[in-house]
Design a protein around this motif. Structure first.
Motif, PDB file in Angstrom:
ATOM      1  N   UNK A 141       0.822  -1.198   0.000  1.00  0.00           N
ATOM      2  CA  UNK A 141       0.000   0.000   0.000  1.00  0.00           C
ATOM      3  C   UNK A 141       0.857   1.248   0.000  1.00  0.00           C
ATOM      4  N   UNK A 142       0.432   2.239  -0.768  1.00  0.00           N
ATOM      5  CA  UNK A 142       1.030   3.570  -0.754  1.00  0.00           C
ATOM      6  C   UNK A 142      -0.071   4.548  -0.345  1.00  0.00           C
ATOM      7  N   UNK A 143       0.167   5.289   0.718  1.00  0.00           N
ATOM      8  CA  UNK A 143      -0.847   6.207   1.238  1.00  0.00           C
ATOM      9  C   UNK A 143      -0.496   7.657   0.951  1.00  0.00           C
ATOM     10  N   UNK A 144      -1.509   8.432   0.578  1.00  0.00           N
ATOM     11  CA  UNK A 144      -1.387   9.884   0.504  1.00  0.00           C
ATOM     12  C   UNK A 144      -2.566  10.471   1.276  1.00  0.00           C
ATOM     13  N   UNK A 145      -2.633  11.784   1.359  1.00  0.00           N
ATOM     14  CA  UNK A 145      -3.747  12.416   2.062  1.00  0.00           C
ATOM     15  C   UNK A 145      -5.077  12.197   1.349  1.00  0.00           C
ATOM     16  N   UNK A 146      -5.031  11.944   0.029  1.00  0.00           N
ATOM     17  CA  UNK A 146      -6.257  11.830  -0.756  1.00  0.00           C
ATOM     18  C   UNK A 146      -6.572  10.419  -1.215  1.00  0.00           C
ATOM     19  N   UNK A 147      -5.585   9.551  -1.252  1.00  0.00           N
ATOM     20  CA  UNK A 147      -5.810   8.230  -1.834  1.00  0.00           C
ATOM     21  C   UNK A 147      -5.004   7.158  -1.120  1.00  0.00           C
ATOM     22  N   UNK A 148      -5.435   5.928  -1.363  1.00  0.00           N
ATOM     23  CA  UNK A 148      -4.714   4.729  -0.924  1.00  0.00           C
ATOM     24  C   UNK A 148      -4.553   3.873  -2.172  1.00  0.00           C
ATOM     25  N   UNK A 149      -3.323   3.657  -2.595  1.00  0.00           N
ATOM     26  CA  UNK A 149      -3.069   2.877  -3.809  1.00  0.00           C
ATOM     27  C   UNK A 149      -2.547   1.501  -3.401  1.00  0.00           C
ATOM     28  N   UNK A 150      -3.261   0.462  -3.811  1.00  0.00           N
ATOM     29  CA  UNK A 150      -2.879  -0.911  -3.509  1.00  0.00           C
ATOM     30  C   UNK A 150      -2.153  -1.502  -4.709  1.00  0.00           C
ATOM     31  N   UNK A 151      -1.008  -2.104  -4.462  1.00  0.00           N
ATOM     32  CA  UNK A 151      -0.285  -2.763  -5.555  1.00  0.00           C
ATOM     33  C   UNK A 151       0.052  -4.184  -5.133  1.00  0.00           C
ATOM     34  N   UNK A 152      -0.434  -5.118  -5.953  1.00  0.00           N
ATOM     35  CA  UNK A 152      -0.377  -6.537  -5.608  1.00  0.00           C
ATOM     36  C   UNK A 152       0.578  -7.291  -6.513  1.00  0.00           C
ATOM     37  N   UNK A 153       1.096  -8.390  -5.988  1.00  0.00           N
ATOM     38  CA  UNK A 153       1.920  -9.318  -6.757  1.00  0.00           C
ATOM     39  C   UNK A 153       1.698 -10.704  -6.159  1.00  0.00           C
ATOM     40  N   UNK A 157      -6.521   0.800  -7.363  1.00  0.00           N
ATOM     41  CA  UNK A 157      -5.710  -0.348  -7.773  1.00  0.00           C
ATOM     42  C   UNK A 157      -4.612   0.143  -8.702  1.00  0.00           C
ATOM     43  N   UNK A 158      -3.371  -0.164  -8.382  1.00  0.00           N
ATOM     44  CA  UNK A 158      -2.251   0.344  -9.169  1.00  0.00           C
ATOM     45  C   UNK A 158      -2.269  -0.177 -10.602  1.00  0.00           C
ATOM     46  N   UNK A 159      -2.729  -1.407 -10.819  1.00  0.00           N
ATOM     47  CA  UNK A 159      -2.717  -1.964 -12.167  1.00  0.00           C
ATOM     48  C   UNK A 159      -3.754  -1.277 -13.062  1.00  0.00           C
ATOM     49  N   UNK A 160      -4.999  -1.188 -12.606  1.00  0.00           N
ATOM     50  CA  UNK A 160      -6.056  -0.599 -13.422  1.00  0.00           C
ATOM     51  C   UNK A 160      -6.130   0.916 -13.285  1.00  0.00           C
ATOM     52  N   UNK A 161      -5.564   1.462 -12.201  1.00  0.00           N
ATOM     53  CA  UNK A 161      -5.618   2.895 -11.885  1.00  0.00           C
ATOM     54  C   UNK A 161      -7.049   3.354 -11.635  1.00  0.00           C
TER      55      UNK A 161
END
Length: 302
Positions: free
Chosen positions: A239-251, A284-288
């Motif tokens: 997970x990458x967190x910012x003040x506005x979003x949470x981006x999940x990147x899976x493998x 989702x990092x893959x689909x954005x």
């Protein structure tokens, strides 16, 4: 094995076989043991996650998301009194639900979504028969439930903007004092992402996070659905967190070569956050794109 159907924009999904494991935590940090992926792959995945977060920051998509109605829970709610028997529960899970007679039509075309903040949004109202078909898919031998009537009422549901009160069709079930509720308004259209998707397996071995199966605005824990194949050790979600979003990147961890059956296995993965979720969009990092609510789990051929 019984088939369980859950709704996300009318999709039929498979029964729950997944298990919750492997945690992701913190800003720009790996979920759990960093061993399953090498550092260069992880850096590539993190770079993609940052690109997605930056693209969404202040975008028209982010503005549209903040104004829309996006359910983050099952839109079909069983009777509050609970199931009378395991047979009735099985009938519901199998969607073996029949109706007695025709369902009424309605002249009402719009319903109002209202959040606790006082914000409201008008959304199209679905007809009772359409609502019925979203949870009743089969008419097979074995345990079944019977719908004997329906009326328009309301219910509450978790959304991307917190808990909302929404119109709902209240279906009377034979033998039950409390109704089965089906949300009666359609969700908003997902906004177009400001950045394109990448192919699965590229970008450092990036995979998609298929859905959220649990979230709470005051919680630092998300439960997400992540997929993997039959010849690996399972999914890893970071997970990458910012003040506005949470981006999940899976493998996936421990991919092995050789003959392997063609199937996709979905599992629950717990993801820990540094800060409470609040109203941040989960991407989702893959689909954005925003990660939708879903109940995908278990094994799907192909």
């Amino acid at each position: 094995m019984n088939t369980q159907a859950n709704r996300l924009v009318g999709l039929l999904l498979t029964p729950l076989l997944g298990a919750c494991f492997l945690a992701g935590c913190g800003d720009d940090r790996s979920a759990g043991d960093e061993g399953p992926t090498n550092s260069e792959s992880l850096k590539t995945q993190e770079k993609r996650a940052r690109e997605v977060a930056d693209a969404w920051h202040g975008s028209a998509a982010a503005a549209a998301w903040s104004r829309g109605y996006y359910p983050l829970a099952d839109t079909t709610q069983p009777p509050e009194s609970g199931w009378h028997s395991e047979a009735d529960k099985q009938a519901y899970e199998n969607r073996n639900i029949v109706r007695r007679g025709k369902l009424p039509t309605t002249a009402i075309t719009q319903g109002k979504v209202e959040w606790r903040s006082g914000s409201t949004l008008s959304r199209p109202l679905v007809a009772p028969n359409t609502a019925y078909q979203s949870f009743a898919h089969y008419n097979n031998a074995g345990p079944r439930l019977s719908v004997t009537g329906v009326k328009l009422g309301e219910t509450t549901i978790a959304t991307s903007r917190g808990t909302a009160t929404v119109p709902a069709w209240l279906f009377t079930l034979d033998g039950y004092d409390t109704p089965l509720k089906q949300v009666a308004v359609t969700p908003s259209k997902l906004p177009r992402s400001p950045i394109g998707r990448v192919e699965q397996g590229s970008t450092g071995g990036l995979w998609s996070v298929t859905g959220l199966s649990g979230r709470a605005v005051d919680s630092r824990v998300l439960t997400v659905r992540a997929g993997h194949g039959a010849c690996d050790d399972g999914p890893v979600v970071n997970v990458l967190e910012t003040d506005e979003s949470i981006v999940l990147y899976a493998s996936v961890a421990g991919e092995r070569s050789g003959a392997c059956s063609a199937q996709m296995i979905y599992q629950n993965v717990k993801v820990e956050l540094r800060q409470p979720l609040a109203d941040r969009v989960v991407l989702d990092a893959l689909t954005a794109r925003p990660v939708p609510y879903t109940e995908i789990s278990g094994v799907i051929p192909g």
